[in-house]
Motif scaffolding. Structure first.
Motif, PDB file in Angstrom:
ATOM      1  N   LEU A 101     -13.246   1.520  22.076  1.00 58.16           N
ATOM      2  CA  LEU A 101     -13.248   0.375  22.977  1.00 58.16           C
ATOM      3  C   LEU A 101     -12.266  -0.643  22.396  1.00 58.16           C
ATOM      4  CD1 LEU A 101     -14.388  -1.021  25.468  1.00 58.16           C
ATOM      5  CD2 LEU A 101     -16.247  -1.910  24.064  1.00 58.16           C
ATOM      6  N   GLU A 113     -13.102  -4.393  21.698  1.00 51.47           N
ATOM      7  CA  GLU A 113     -14.006  -4.596  20.562  1.00 51.47           C
ATOM      8  C   GLU A 113     -13.249  -4.518  19.241  1.00 51.47           C
ATOM      9  OE1 GLU A 113     -17.316  -1.699  18.952  1.00 51.47           O
ATOM     10  OE2 GLU A 113     -18.068  -2.810  20.704  1.00 51.47           O
ATOM     11  N   ALA A 167     -11.130  -7.671  18.838  1.00 54.32           N
ATOM     12  CA  ALA A 167     -12.001  -8.804  18.512  1.00 54.32           C
ATOM     13  C   ALA A 167     -12.442  -8.753  17.049  1.00 54.32           C
ATOM     14  CB  ALA A 167     -13.218  -8.798  19.436  1.00 54.32           C
ATOM     15  N   GLU A 168     -12.737  -7.563  16.557  1.00 53.43           N
ATOM     16  CA  GLU A 168     -13.134  -7.420  15.155  1.00 53.43           C
ATOM     17  C   GLU A 168     -11.985  -7.805  14.227  1.00 53.43           C
ATOM     18  OE1 GLU A 168     -14.779  -3.892  12.149  1.00 53.43           O
ATOM     19  OE2 GLU A 168     -14.663  -3.572  14.314  1.00 53.43           O
ATOM     20  N   ASP A 212     -10.100 -11.210  27.384  1.00 56.45           N
ATOM     21  CA  ASP A 212     -10.264  -9.771  27.666  1.00 56.45           C
ATOM     22  C   ASP A 212     -10.318  -9.532  29.169  1.00 56.45           C
ATOM     23  OD1 ASP A 212     -10.792  -7.097  27.677  1.00 56.45           O
ATOM     24  OD2 ASP A 212     -12.867  -7.285  26.995  1.00 56.45           O
TER      25      ASP A 212
END
Length: 757
Positions: A598, A601, A604-605, A625
């Motif tokens: 994904l 995700e 973002a991490e 997003d």
């Protein structure tokens, strides 16, 4: 290629060519002139009898002499219509277009006169092309006349490619008005019989053009316009007649070629009289639909094609002439059932396929003999002098004699091939389709006192491959785990050597698989070097990372000052340099192993991991997003590191208190779904020199960086390598509003893409 296979392919090529030609001729109507000529001759055999109730009122030379040049005043038509009203005909068709207004009083008087006749129909006309880019314009009678008439029908003529009128359409669709206009004659038939014509009812598309039979020239009863208007025709002669009024004088331009066989023309009103006769008799000739026409056109060609394999040449030529006659007779027979089979395409198919097949069959035989002779000369090391020809002959006979001489010689190349294979520098053996070893070279034979001939493949592998690698070799041979980039499998032998095994097919001259060649290349030294390289990378990574990690651990918790901040920056830079260096080395030496990720995700991490760095400089990293949960197939570790590098650079080059914009969205590239990630800063942008070498190794420009630590120039090179490894693209550019922007485009995961579909 063997002669039988060559002939089969030639036959198939001829069949496809002939079928395509017939289909193209049928679809494009390229031979319509020939079809029309045949139709004209066949339709002349039995001309229909014209209906007795038709009376043509001609605007002829006598009428022009009586009333003067055309067009006439409205009063002339009023006189005619008044006479017709007294005569009480069954219906009237006025084939004169009155689309332009005249004197209002004259128009009103004419409308009143038209209204005084029952079932009087006026024409409308479609003009192609239309004005202002329209497909066509609709020319209708002026409003008073249109209101007074019993109805309005189109009078457009369907003219074939040769300029002859053979067909008629019982209606014309007005797309703009979303309505169908019946033909003027169809409306007259409805007025007389109080129902649509049978031909109209049968048609799924009333615009379909129907072939109409023509009566002999002059067979319809007619009177002069002037004679009727002046009362010279008894009014009882008009009662219950179907009156068709139109121009027949040559100077009025309403003459058209028709298929009467005499080369003359026919007035439009007379063509409409013939159309009414066809409607009344219901004897239109309906052209076959395209599938029917194509099937019947291809049938004779395929009968002949199949016969090529069964009949002697003499029988084939007789059947060819018989098929030509059958095609023409079929057209005649179908016309008796009011169906039209256009014969030209079928005739061309038969005429075309016979000589082409004869030529290709002779050429295939000649090429086969030439090929065999050339193969003989190429494969022979020492060929005796061939005997001289018996004398001058034709090419085919000469080839046959040479082939006879050539096949009498022995072609012994087995020893040469055996010697060449036996002295290869690596082990090699050949197996048949049953897995039996049929040939072993000298190195593969070493240590086998009992020999390897007819040894099973599994037994052969047991003598070379260590038990731990045997399963992997079998999977490679079964095509279950074949590498994507390198078509070979590595294994360790029983004596500790490392081999790369490659399998290749053994194919005969005619393309049939006969077995496989198994070649074992000794890569022991290369494998050891690769292992040492990996150990060095591990050691280098550990030795570079461990001290820096220790430094960062010692600094953790201490009161920050300028010195400790610099030490921490240098330590983090060294860690990043080690990660990038080792990552680049492993990317270039390892296979891609992706998994569904994904992407939002992961980005973002990566962004969250840099929060301390951005927070220290009061920089806001905004993540937007728009990807709607897009998945990609990738390697999480390297992708994560790539986005960390991009976001870190954006923070590094942004001013204190600035903003970094991270946008994720789904896009389309080359009509395939992709997902893009853009990272934009608010710095001063990149220099022109730097833009030209962004993703090269050791390319760095830290003049505008808000950091005292200069980069090594490996970060963007690492990012570019990772994105390329994932089948994506990356570009860097300066934004017009200021700052740099890097955009990464990656393909969506195939499994997710198929689910979305």
């Amino acid at each position: 290629m063997k002669l039988r296979q060559r002939l089969a392919m030639e036959w198939l090529a001829v069949a496809l060519l002939a079928s395509c030609v017939v289909a193209a001729l049928t679809s494009w109507e390229s031979l319509s002139r020939l079809d029309n000529l045949v139709y004209d001759q066949l339709s002349a055999i039995d001309r229909p009898t014209p209906p007795s109730e038709i009376l043509i009122v001609k605007i002829d030379e006598d009428s022009l002499a009586a009333y003067g040049k055309w067009p006439w005043s409205r009063q002339r038509h009023v006189e005619l219509f008044d006479q017709l009203a007294v005569g009480d005909p069954a219906a009237i068709g006025f084939d004169i277009l009155l689309s332009e207004p005249g004197d209002p009083e004259d128009d009103a008087r004419l409308a009143q006169s038209i209204a005084g006749n029952r079932d009087l129909y006026l024409p409308l006309h479609f003009v192609f092309p239309g004005s202002n880019g329209a497909e066509y314009d609709v020319k209708q009678p002026i409003e008073p006349l249109r209101q007074a008439a019993a109805g309005i029908g189109h009078v457009n003529l369907a003219i074939d490619t040769d300029g002859v009128v053979r067909r008629a359409a019982l209606c014309f669709g007005d797309k703009a008005a979303k309505e169908d206009w019946p033909h003027l004659i169809e409306l007259i038939y409805r007025a007389v019989h109080r129902q649509p014509s049978p031909a109209y009812d049968r048609l799924e598309d009333c615009e379909k053009r129907l072939l109409m039979p023509f009566a002999d020239r002059g067979s319809y009863t007619s009177v002069s316009y002037a004679a009727l208007a002046e009362g010279q025709v008894p009014l009882t002669f008009l009662q219950d007649k179907i009156i068709l009024i139109g121009a027949t004088a040559n100077g009025l331009g309403d003459q058209y070629p028709v298929p009467l066989g005499d080369g003359g023309t026919l007035a439009g009103v007379e063509i409409m009289a013939n159309l009414f006769g066809a409607i009344a008799r219901d004897d239109f000739v309906l052209p076959l639909s395209f599938p029917q026409q194509l099937a019947l056109s291809l049938l004779p060609t395929w009968i002949l094609l199949i016969g090529f394999w069964r009949w002697r040449p003499r029988t084939t030529i007789i059947v060819s002439f018989g098929l030509i006659l059958a095609i023409l007779l079929s057209s005649v027979l179908l016309m008796q059932f009011q169906l039209w089979l256009a014969p030209a395409a079928a005739l061309v198919g038969v005429i075309l396929v016979y000589p082409i097949w004869g030529w290709r069959r002779l050429q295939a035989t000649s090429d086969f003999m030439d090929s065999e002779l050339q193969n003989f000369h190429r494969s022979s090391v020492d060929i005796p002098i061939m005997r001289p020809d018996l004398g001058p002959v034709d090419v085919i006979t000469g080839q046959a004699e040479k082939l006879t001489h050539a096949i009498s010689h022995i072609r012994d190349l087995r020893r040469f091939i055996n010697d060449a294979l036996s002295n290869l520098p690596d082990p090699m053996f050949i197996t048949d389709l049953d897995g039996k070893v049929k040939f072993v070279n000298r190195l593969a034979q070493t240590g086998m006192e009992d020999g390897a001939q007819d040894l099973a493949l599994d037994d052969m592998l047991d003598r070379f491959v260590s038990p731990t690698d045997l399963q992997g070799v079998h999977e490679y041979l079964d095509l279950k785990n074949r590498p994507t980039k390198h078509d070979y499998v590595d294994f360790t032998s029983l004596d500790g050597q490392i081999f790369a095994m490659r399998r290749a097919p053994v194919v005969s001259d005619d393309g049939v698989l006969r077995g496989h060649i198994h070649y074992l290349a000794d890569i022991t030294e290369v494998a050891h070097a690769a292992q040492q390289r990996e150990e060095v990378l591990e050691l280098l990574s550990h030795d570079m990372r461990a001290p820096q990690a220790a430094i960062l651990a010692l600094l953790d918790g201490k009161e920050p000052d300028d010195t400790t901040s610099r030490i921490e920056d240098h330590a983090r830079r060294t860690l990043a340099l080690a990660d990038n260096f080792v990552g680049l080395a492993r990317i270039e030496s390892s296979e891609f192993e992706g998994e569904d990720i994904l992407l939002a995700e992961l980005v973002a991490e990566a962004n969250d991991s840099l929060w301390p760095l951005s927070n220290a400089r009061s920089i806001v990293c905004e993540l937007e997003d728009q990807s709607d949960g897009a998945f990609i197939s990738g390697e999480p570790s390297s992708l994560y590191r790539s986005f960390v590098n991009l976001i870190d650079n954006a923070i590094k080059y942004s001013p204190h208190g600035g903003k970094v914009e991270i946008t994720i969205r789904v896009t389309e590239l080359d009509r395939q779904p992709h997902v893009s990630v853009s990272v934009a800063d608010q710095g001063s942008g990149m220099s022109d020199e730097m833009l030209g070498q962004l993703f090269e190794r050791f390319a760095s420009d830290d003049r505008e960086a808000h950091s005292s630590i200069k980069g090594a120039g490996l970060g963007l090179n690492f990012v570019a390598k990772v994105i390329e490894r994932h089948g994506g693209h990356i570009r860097g550019e300066n934004r017009r509003s200021g700052g740099a922007c890097f955009t990464v485009v990656l393909p969506l995961a195939p499994e997710i893409e198929s689910q979305d579909d």
